[in-house]
Design a protein around this motif. Structure first.
Motif, PDB file in Angstrom:
ATOM      1  N   GLN A  61      84.919 -24.132 -21.247  1.00 15.99           N
ATOM      2  CA  GLN A  61      83.653 -24.745 -21.645  1.00 15.99           C
ATOM      3  C   GLN A  61      83.189 -24.123 -22.958  1.00 15.99           C
ATOM      4  OE1 GLN A  61      82.478 -27.051 -19.612  1.00 15.99           O
ATOM      5  NE2 GLN A  61      80.434 -27.505 -20.376  1.00 15.99           N
ATOM      6  N   VAL A  62      82.738 -24.973 -23.861  1.00 17.51           N
ATOM      7  CA  VAL A  62      82.243 -24.533 -25.159  1.00 17.51           C
ATOM      8  C   VAL A  62      80.886 -25.186 -25.400  1.00 17.51           C
ATOM      9  CG1 VAL A  62      82.638 -24.540 -27.643  1.00 17.51           C
ATOM     10  CG2 VAL A  62      84.573 -24.258 -26.082  1.00 17.51           C
ATOM     11  N   GLN A  63      79.933 -24.394 -25.808  1.00 17.43           N
ATOM     12  CA  GLN A  63      78.625 -24.923 -26.198  1.00 17.43           C
ATOM     13  C   GLN A  63      78.500 -24.828 -27.712  1.00 17.43           C
ATOM     14  OE1 GLN A  63      78.636 -22.258 -23.650  1.00 17.43           O
ATOM     15  NE2 GLN A  63      79.073 -23.980 -22.287  1.00 17.43           N
ATOM     16  N   LEU A  64      78.001 -25.887 -28.319  1.00 14.57           N
ATOM     17  CA  LEU A  64      77.906 -25.963 -29.772  1.00 14.57           C
ATOM     18  C   LEU A  64      76.473 -26.269 -30.195  1.00 14.57           C
ATOM     19  CD1 LEU A  64      81.074 -28.196 -30.297  1.00 14.57           C
ATOM     20  CD2 LEU A  64      80.930 -25.721 -30.567  1.00 14.57           C
ATOM     21  N   VAL A  65      76.003 -25.537 -31.200  1.00 16.14           N
ATOM     22  CA  VAL A  65      74.651 -25.740 -31.705  1.00 16.14           C
ATOM     23  C   VAL A  65      74.710 -25.819 -33.228  1.00 16.14           C
ATOM     24  CG1 VAL A  65      72.307 -24.849 -31.855  1.00 16.14           C
ATOM     25  CG2 VAL A  65      73.639 -24.508 -29.760  1.00 16.14           C
ATOM     26  N   GLU A  66      74.293 -26.964 -33.774  1.00 18.51           N
ATOM     27  CA  GLU A  66      74.281 -27.154 -35.221  1.00 18.51           C
ATOM     28  C   GLU A  66      72.943 -26.728 -35.811  1.00 18.51           C
ATOM     29  OE1 GLU A  66      76.392 -30.827 -33.398  1.00 18.51           O
ATOM     30  OE2 GLU A  66      74.622 -29.599 -33.012  1.00 18.51           O
ATOM     31  N   SER A  67      73.000 -26.349 -37.082  1.00 22.05           N
ATOM     32  CA  SER A  67      71.787 -26.031 -37.831  1.00 22.05           C
ATOM     33  C   SER A  67      72.049 -26.273 -39.308  1.00 22.05           C
ATOM     34  CB  SER A  67      71.358 -24.575 -37.600  1.00 22.05           C
ATOM     35  OG  SER A  67      72.355 -23.685 -38.045  1.00 22.05           O
ATOM     36  N   GLY A  68      70.979 -26.294 -40.083  1.00 18.81           N
ATOM     37  CA  GLY A  68      71.124 -26.401 -41.525  1.00 18.81           C
ATOM     38  C   GLY A  68      70.807 -27.754 -42.112  1.00 18.81           C
ATOM     39  N   GLY A  69      70.531 -28.735 -41.251  1.00 21.41           N
ATOM     40  CA  GLY A  69      70.170 -30.043 -41.780  1.00 21.41           C
ATOM     41  C   GLY A  69      68.807 -30.027 -42.436  1.00 21.41           C
ATOM     42  N   ALA A 105      84.474 -29.880 -30.814  1.00 14.56           N
ATOM     43  CA  ALA A 105      85.659 -29.058 -30.564  1.00 14.56           C
ATOM     44  C   ALA A 105      86.750 -29.898 -29.904  1.00 14.56           C
ATOM     45  CB  ALA A 105      85.299 -27.872 -29.667  1.00 14.56           C
ATOM     46  N   ASN A 106      87.970 -29.749 -30.425  1.00 19.40           N
ATOM     47  CA  ASN A 106      89.116 -30.555 -30.011  1.00 19.40           C
ATOM     48  C   ASN A 106      90.187 -29.649 -29.414  1.00 19.40           C
ATOM     49  OD1 ASN A 106      91.622 -31.870 -30.035  1.00 19.40           O
ATOM     50  ND2 ASN A 106      91.231 -32.986 -31.912  1.00 19.40           N
ATOM     51  N   SER A 107      90.419 -29.768 -28.113  1.00 15.69           N
ATOM     52  CA  SER A 107      91.436 -28.949 -27.466  1.00 15.69           C
ATOM     53  C   SER A 107      92.804 -29.606 -27.477  1.00 15.69           C
ATOM     54  CB  SER A 107      91.033 -28.646 -26.021  1.00 15.69           C
ATOM     55  OG  SER A 107      91.057 -29.834 -25.243  1.00 15.69           O
ATOM     56  N   TYR A 108      92.859 -30.904 -27.837  1.00 12.10           N
ATOM     57  CA  TYR A 108      94.142 -31.612 -27.845  1.00 12.10           C
ATOM     58  C   TYR A 108      94.991 -31.205 -29.038  1.00 12.10           C
ATOM     59  CZ  TYR A 108      92.080 -34.701 -24.348  1.00 12.10           C
ATOM     60  OH  TYR A 108      91.494 -35.200 -23.219  1.00 12.10           O
ATOM     61  N   LEU A 109      94.308 -30.737 -30.114  1.00  9.49           N
ATOM     62  CA  LEU A 109      94.992 -30.272 -31.327  1.00  9.49           C
ATOM     63  C   LEU A 109      95.719 -31.400 -32.059  1.00  9.49           C
ATOM     64  CD1 LEU A 109      96.405 -26.889 -30.007  1.00  9.49           C
ATOM     65  CD2 LEU A 109      94.100 -27.437 -30.807  1.00  9.49           C
ATOM     66  N   THR A 110      95.405 -32.639 -31.700  1.00 11.91           N
ATOM     67  CA  THR A 110      96.004 -33.786 -32.374  1.00 11.91           C
ATOM     68  C   THR A 110      94.895 -34.772 -32.736  1.00 11.91           C
ATOM     69  OG1 THR A 110      96.327 -34.998 -30.308  1.00 11.91           O
ATOM     70  CG2 THR A 110      98.121 -33.567 -31.022  1.00 11.91           C
ATOM     71  N   HIS A 111      95.272 -35.769 -33.563  1.00 13.20           N
ATOM     72  CA  HIS A 111      94.328 -36.849 -33.915  1.00 13.20           C
ATOM     73  C   HIS A 111      92.972 -36.283 -34.318  1.00 13.20           C
ATOM     74  CE1 HIS A 111      97.372 -38.696 -31.286  1.00 13.20           C
ATOM     75  NE2 HIS A 111      97.210 -39.754 -32.040  1.00 13.20           N
ATOM     76  N   TRP A 112      92.998 -35.456 -35.319  1.00 12.16           N
ATOM     77  CA  TRP A 112      91.789 -34.744 -35.711  1.00 12.16           C
ATOM     78  C   TRP A 112      90.648 -35.657 -36.119  1.00 12.16           C
ATOM     79  CZ3 TRP A 112      93.483 -30.063 -39.221  1.00 12.16           C
ATOM     80  CH2 TRP A 112      94.393 -29.273 -38.507  1.00 12.16           C
ATOM     81  N   ASP A 121      86.458 -32.653 -27.092  1.00 13.17           N
ATOM     82  CA  ASP A 121      85.976 -32.429 -25.735  1.00 13.17           C
ATOM     83  C   ASP A 121      84.497 -32.061 -25.691  1.00 13.17           C
ATOM     84  OD1 ASP A 121      88.685 -31.016 -26.413  1.00 13.17           O
ATOM     85  OD2 ASP A 121      88.910 -31.706 -24.340  1.00 13.17           O
ATOM     86  N   TYR A 122      84.054 -31.318 -26.696  1.00 13.80           N
ATOM     87  CA  TYR A 122      82.702 -30.761 -26.667  1.00 13.80           C
ATOM     88  C   TYR A 122      81.969 -31.132 -27.943  1.00 13.80           C
ATOM     89  CZ  TYR A 122      85.000 -28.007 -23.074  1.00 13.80           C
ATOM     90  OH  TYR A 122      85.713 -27.619 -21.961  1.00 13.80           O
ATOM     91  N   TRP A 123      80.683 -31.402 -27.772  1.00 11.57           N
ATOM     92  CA  TRP A 123      79.845 -31.863 -28.883  1.00 11.57           C
ATOM     93  C   TRP A 123      78.522 -31.110 -28.901  1.00 11.57           C
ATOM     94  CZ3 TRP A 123      81.346 -35.707 -32.320  1.00 11.57           C
ATOM     95  CH2 TRP A 123      82.538 -36.373 -31.999  1.00 11.57           C
ATOM     96  N   GLY A 133      85.684 -29.979 -35.676  1.00  9.83           N
ATOM     97  CA  GLY A 133      85.418 -31.113 -36.547  1.00  9.83           C
ATOM     98  C   GLY A 133      83.945 -31.357 -36.755  1.00  9.83           C
ATOM     99  N   TRP A 134      83.661 -32.099 -37.820  1.00  7.11           N
ATOM    100  CA  TRP A 134      82.316 -32.603 -38.095  1.00  7.11           C
ATOM    101  C   TRP A 134      82.386 -34.126 -38.131  1.00  7.11           C
ATOM    102  CZ3 TRP A 134      77.876 -29.839 -38.245  1.00  7.11           C
ATOM    103  CH2 TRP A 134      77.967 -28.448 -38.431  1.00  7.11           C
TER     104      TRP A 134
END
Length: 124
Positions: free
Chosen positions: A1-9, A98-105, A112-114, A35-36
């Motif tokens: 599990q990954v938690q993601l928090v964006e900032s800077g907008g 975050a992409n755990s498949y490592l393909t189709h970037w 998986d996680y946003w 990715g973004w």
């Protein structure tokens, strides 16, 4: 599990710059392609940039190539998006993923996680 928090907008004039940050918590951050993506009002979510787990291979959408730079710091569990020469067409909510498949970037289906997103508004 990954938690993601964006900032800077924020709000910036055309031609200006912003730097987005994405802080990650959880396990094995360095094993994910990061990715973004962005989504403008009334439009589908689109790929912006991605970077390999080691940080040595970036991938960019044609619309941002030469203006945006993606980077990551695995020691700090963070990924960044430096955005220069912004124009009104860059206005959108920007998401870190975050992409755990490592393909189709460039495919959002492989992420998986946003994060919740951060608003970027570019005025003309």
């Amino acid at each position: 599990q990954v938690q993601l928090v964006e900032s800077g907008g924020g709000l910036v004039q055309a031609g200006g710059s912003l730097r987005l940050s994405c802080a990650a918590s959880g396990r094995a951050f360095s094993s994910y392609v990061m990715g973004w993506f962005r989504q403008a009002p009334g439009k589908e979510r689109e790929f912006v940039a991605a970077i390999s787990w080691g940080g040595d291979r970036p991938l960019y959408a044609n619309s941002v190539k030469g203006r945006f730079t993606i980077s990551r710091d695995n020691a700090k569990n963070a990924v960044f998006l430096q955005m220069n020469s912004l124009n009104p067409e860059d206005t959108a909510v920007y998401f870190c993923a975050a992409n755990s498949y490592l393909t189709h970037w460039s495919s959002d289906l492989k992420y998986d996680y946003w994060g919740q997103g951060t608003q970027v508004t570019v005025s003309s």
